[in-house]
Enzyme design. Sequence first.
Site, PDB file in Angstrom:
ATOM      1  N   SER A 112       0.822  -1.219   0.000  1.00 16.30           N
ATOM      2  CA  SER A 112       0.000   0.000   0.000  1.00 16.30           C
ATOM      3  C   SER A 112       0.853   1.265   0.000  1.00 16.30           C
ATOM      4  O   SER A 112       1.935   1.297   0.600  1.00 16.30           O
ATOM      5  CB  SER A 112      -0.900  -0.001   1.240  1.00 16.30           C
ATOM      6  OG  SER A 112      -1.516   1.257   1.419  1.00 16.30           O
ATOM      7  N   TYR A 136      -2.211   5.365  -4.139  1.00 14.61           N
ATOM      8  CA  TYR A 136      -3.212   6.391  -3.903  1.00 14.61           C
ATOM      9  C   TYR A 136      -2.690   7.633  -4.590  1.00 14.61           C
ATOM     10  O   TYR A 136      -1.598   8.105  -4.267  1.00 14.61           O
ATOM     11  CB  TYR A 136      -3.393   6.656  -2.400  1.00 14.61           C
ATOM     12  CG  TYR A 136      -4.347   5.694  -1.727  1.00 14.61           C
ATOM     13  CD1 TYR A 136      -5.625   5.485  -2.239  1.00 14.61           C
ATOM     14  CD2 TYR A 136      -3.974   4.996  -0.590  1.00 14.61           C
ATOM     15  CE1 TYR A 136      -6.505   4.608  -1.631  1.00 14.61           C
ATOM     16  CE2 TYR A 136      -4.849   4.111   0.024  1.00 14.61           C
ATOM     17  CZ  TYR A 136      -6.108   3.924  -0.504  1.00 14.61           C
ATOM     18  OH  TYR A 136      -6.976   3.051   0.093  1.00 14.61           O
ATOM     19  N   THR A 162      -5.964   2.619  -6.733  1.00 13.33           N
ATOM     20  CA  THR A 162      -7.229   2.449  -6.008  1.00 13.33           C
ATOM     21  C   THR A 162      -8.123   3.661  -6.244  1.00 13.33           C
ATOM     22  O   THR A 162      -7.708   4.800  -6.028  1.00 13.33           O
ATOM     23  CB  THR A 162      -6.957   2.251  -4.509  1.00 13.33           C
ATOM     24  OG1 THR A 162      -6.174   1.060  -4.366  1.00 13.33           O
ATOM     25  CG2 THR A 162      -8.247   2.110  -3.721  1.00 13.33           C
ATOM     26  N   LYS A 229      -8.289  -0.541  -9.168  1.00 17.23           N
ATOM     27  CA  LYS A 229      -8.860  -1.304  -8.049  1.00 17.23           C
ATOM     28  C   LYS A 229     -10.052  -0.558  -7.453  1.00 17.23           C
ATOM     29  O   LYS A 229      -9.929   0.611  -7.078  1.00 17.23           O
ATOM     30  CB  LYS A 229      -7.811  -1.511  -6.949  1.00 17.23           C
ATOM     31  CG  LYS A 229      -8.352  -2.172  -5.691  1.00 17.23           C
ATOM     32  CD  LYS A 229      -7.226  -2.542  -4.743  1.00 17.23           C
ATOM     33  CE  LYS A 229      -7.714  -3.250  -3.496  1.00 17.23           C
ATOM     34  NZ  LYS A 229      -8.264  -2.347  -2.479  1.00 17.23           N
ATOM     35  N   HIS A 253     -13.501  -2.498  -1.371  1.00 16.47           N
ATOM     36  CA  HIS A 253     -12.556  -2.046  -0.350  1.00 16.47           C
ATOM     37  C   HIS A 253     -12.802  -2.755   0.991  1.00 16.47           C
ATOM     38  O   HIS A 253     -12.674  -2.174   2.067  1.00 16.47           O
ATOM     39  CB  HIS A 253     -12.651  -0.526  -0.177  1.00 16.47           C
ATOM     40  CG  HIS A 253     -11.359   0.152   0.204  1.00 16.47           C
ATOM     41  ND1 HIS A 253     -10.630   0.908  -0.672  1.00 16.47           N
ATOM     42  CD2 HIS A 253     -10.660   0.196   1.366  1.00 16.47           C
ATOM     43  CE1 HIS A 253      -9.552   1.403  -0.048  1.00 16.47           C
ATOM     44  NE2 HIS A 253      -9.553   0.968   1.192  1.00 16.47           N
TER      45      HIS A 253
HETATM   46  C1  FNR Z   1      -7.612  -2.191   3.262  1.00 12.57           C
HETATM   47  N1  FNR Z   1      -7.795  -2.003   1.895  1.00 12.57           N
HETATM   48  C2  FNR Z   1      -6.946  -1.132   1.228  1.00 12.57           C
HETATM   49  N2  FNR Z   1      -7.031  -1.006  -0.123  1.00 12.57           N
HETATM   50  C3  FNR Z   1      -6.184  -0.206  -0.794  1.00 12.57           C
HETATM   51  O1  FNR Z   1      -6.274  -0.119  -2.008  1.00 12.57           O
HETATM   52  N3  FNR Z   1      -5.220   0.497  -0.110  1.00 12.57           N
HETATM   53  C4  FNR Z   1      -5.085   0.438   1.230  1.00 12.57           C
HETATM   54  O2  FNR Z   1      -4.198   1.070   1.806  1.00 12.57           O
HETATM   55  C5  FNR Z   1      -5.988  -0.367   1.943  1.00 12.57           C
HETATM   56  N4  FNR Z   1      -5.925  -0.455   3.301  1.00 12.57           N
HETATM   57  C6  FNR Z   1      -6.678  -1.387   3.967  1.00 12.57           C
HETATM   58  C7  FNR Z   1      -6.468  -1.576   5.327  1.00 12.57           C
HETATM   59  C8  FNR Z   1      -7.161  -2.593   5.994  1.00 12.57           C
HETATM   60  C9  FNR Z   1      -6.901  -2.815   7.449  1.00 12.57           C
HETATM   61  C10 FNR Z   1      -8.089  -3.406   5.283  1.00 12.57           C
HETATM   62  C11 FNR Z   1      -8.834  -4.514   5.969  1.00 12.57           C
HETATM   63  C12 FNR Z   1      -8.309  -3.191   3.949  1.00 12.57           C
HETATM   64  C13 FNR Z   1      -8.731  -2.860   1.127  1.00 12.57           C
HETATM   65  C14 FNR Z   1      -8.060  -4.165   0.694  1.00 12.57           C
HETATM   66  O3  FNR Z   1      -7.082  -3.949  -0.290  1.00 12.57           O
HETATM   67  C15 FNR Z   1      -9.054  -5.177   0.125  1.00 12.57           C
HETATM   68  O4  FNR Z   1      -9.807  -4.582  -0.895  1.00 12.57           O
HETATM   69  C16 FNR Z   1      -9.992  -5.774   1.168  1.00 12.57           C
HETATM   70  O5  FNR Z   1      -9.374  -5.889   2.416  1.00 12.57           O
HETATM   71  C17 FNR Z   1     -10.466  -7.151   0.716  1.00 12.57           C
HETATM   72  O6  FNR Z   1     -11.380  -7.678   1.600  1.00 12.57           O
HETATM   73  P1  FNR Z   1     -11.041  -8.758   2.759  1.00 12.57           P
HETATM   74  O7  FNR Z   1     -10.183  -9.847   2.158  1.00 12.57           O
HETATM   75  O8  FNR Z   1     -10.353  -8.008   3.839  1.00 12.57           O
HETATM   76  O9  FNR Z   1     -12.391  -9.232   3.148  1.00 12.57           O
HETATM   77  C1  LAC Z   2      -8.230   1.829   4.563  1.00 12.35           C
HETATM   78  C2  LAC Z   2      -7.339   2.556   3.661  1.00 12.35           C
HETATM   79  C3  LAC Z   2      -6.120   3.117   4.101  1.00 12.35           C
HETATM   80  O1  LAC Z   2      -9.119   1.134   4.065  1.00 12.35           O
HETATM   81  O2  LAC Z   2      -7.552   2.399   2.359  1.00 12.35           O
HETATM   82  O3  LAC Z   2      -8.047   1.964   5.792  1.00 12.35           O
END
Ligand code: FNR
Ligand code: LAC
Length: 363
Positions: A112, A136, A162, A229, A253
Amino acid sequence: MSADPSRQLVAVADYERAATEMLDEVAFGYISGGAADEITLRDNVAAWGRLALRPRMLVGVGRVDPGVRLLGVDRPHPLLVAPTAFQRLAHADGEIAIARAAAETGTIMCVSTLASTGVATVAQAVPDGPRWFQLYAFSDRGVTRELMASAAENGYEALVVTVDRPVIGVRERELRTSIRASAGSVQAFSGDASRGVGPADYSALIDPNLRWSDIETFAADSPLPVLVKGILTAQDGRLAVAHGAAGVIVSNHGGRQLDTVLSGADALPAIADAVGDQLDVLVDGGIRRGTDILKALALGARAVLIGRPVLWGLAVGGAEGAQRVIEILLAEFENALALTGSPAAGGVDRELIMPAPWRRARQ
Ligand code: FNR
Ligand code: LAC
């Protein structure tokens, strides 16, 4: 209790339970929480359960091949680690531990923009693992370009932009706990790091005015293939093709942005039908079993990403815990290939699934 408590942990759900006990309320709320009433968060998991498998017999499954082709490269299996911010909230070893787990299992790790440990540091610590960079786009395009360049210089193989977080969702667990965290790659841009900043401070850096034309610019400027994404409609799938994307990740997300949007599992078929022959379609959200991975492929995805499961593994057992979670899912996936009469992951199609007969009974 046995000498090695991790031996009791045989499924992703076991790691979730164990992580609940180990993490404090702040970290657990951030990792496991979702937006508003968390309806989408729960439905992401439930949606895979609304599909039934239609197995075939007597096809010879003594050896199954879980390999897939992704962005033109052969990969040993269709599982990726989703980009998740601030992994040091789960465990002091954070991103480096997950990078190790990913490298050990031939798993692509998406790092990330808001990783606790910066992209260059992760790459130097664990040089030999396949990695993609999640971008981002910041309002400051100079910073954005620096991030993109740093990913390419450090051996990241693709850029995941994203697009479903122009503003942050309504996250009540985060609001209640006033979470603090810091992001290695972008610390310099986040204001007074000494007082500690929260995810919301970083959110202010992200450009809410990002448009499809920016995707086209990134695709033209970066030497890396660009994946978009966070799309949930076939219309946006077509726009991704039109603007030069090499792939899309169907995702909400992890239910953290807008509550009551549809799940990845429910959005996937229309998008795969519309653009699956023009770019690679991936999906995430709620993947907790090997059968979920198989169903995603049957619906037209080339690969899936897991977010929280690997963080629960990390929280419970550092690099080893994260690796174990990946291995559990891969073993379950191979088991599901064999038991559905699917000798090769690449050959799976929609014949393999149907709406589950039990879904109506439950509603
Ligand atoms: C995320 N997700 C996420 N996506 C992204 O593009 N950049 C990010 O920094 C983050 N940060 C993030 C933090 C945390 C704690 C979570 C749980 C999720 C979303 C992530 O990439 C993904 O789309 C989802 O987590 C998929 O779902 P599951 O497998 O957690 O159910
Ligand atoms: C989140 C971010 C950082 O879901 O995308 O917390």
